[in-house]
Design a protein around this motif. Structure first.
Motif: not given
Length: 196
Positions: A34-63
């Motif tokens: 929402x912040x990226x597309x509506x707020x217009x704030x693109x994620x920085x490289x560190x932000x992208x890595x944090x999102x990847x961390x959340x996705x990894x958490x999601x994979x563990x929970x999904x398993x």
């Protein structure tokens, strides 16, 4: 003399808690989108890595949802949260010194990277707490049919993981992501000149 039963975390209750956790992780990624597309704030490289961390958490929970709760699935979630938390801590430390500036607008008084650090700590504590209940691991591993809340949580995290991948490729093109992104390199058709 009566003996009170210790709290029991059954495999079904564990899967419900994992589904709720997965939806919470999905909500975090939805706020970021929402912040990226509506707020217009693109994620920085560190932000992208944090999102990847959340996705990894999601994979563990999904398993845990699909194959039943397993210590290895919790371990994947914890390791992903540790990696994401380390990146978030790095970003907090980059901006903690007065006068160094910040990245992005604050949300409820804290920047997203500060929220991410707090949430990764909560995820690590939550997964460690769930690991204390052995009964959830008793049945033999099996493949669960997803329905209702579990299917919603599973589909949500899958779509958000795909969306984050596509968004990152569009933003960063085939090379390194810019430190202070201003547009989507692949959509603009040209890679911006490096800053001196």
């Amino acid at each position: 003399m009566t003996h009170e039963k210790a709290p029991v975390l059954t495999p079904d209750l564990s899967r419900l808690l994992n589904a709720l956790g997965l939806i919470a992780v999905g909500a975090v990624l939805l706020v970021a989108f929402y912040d990226q597309f509506v707020g217009g704030e693109l994620p920085c490289p560190l932000c992208i890595l944090q999102r990847a961390g959340f996705v990894g958490v999601g994979v563990g929970l999904a398993l845990n949802l699909k194959f039943g709760p397993r210590p290895s699935h919790y371990a994947l979630a914890i390791l992903s949260a540790m990696a994401g938390g380390a990146v978030a801590a790095r970003q907090v430390l980059l901006h903690i010194v007065p006068g160094t500036g910040t990245f992005g607008a604050p949300f409820l008084g804290l920047h997203f990277y500060s929220w991410a650090l707090l949430l990764f700590i909560v995820i690590i504590a939550g997964c460690a707490l769930l690991l204390l209940f052995d009964r959830q691991f008793e049945p033999a591993p099996r493949l669960y049919k997803l329905g209702g809340l579990g299917l919603f949580a599973f589909a949500l995290i899958a779509l958000l993981a795909l969306g984050n991948g596509v968004s990152t490729v569009l933003e960063c093109g085939g090379g390194l992501c810019p430190d202070d992104p201003v547009g989507y390199q692949l959509l603009e058709g040209a890679v911006p000149a490096p800053t001196p």
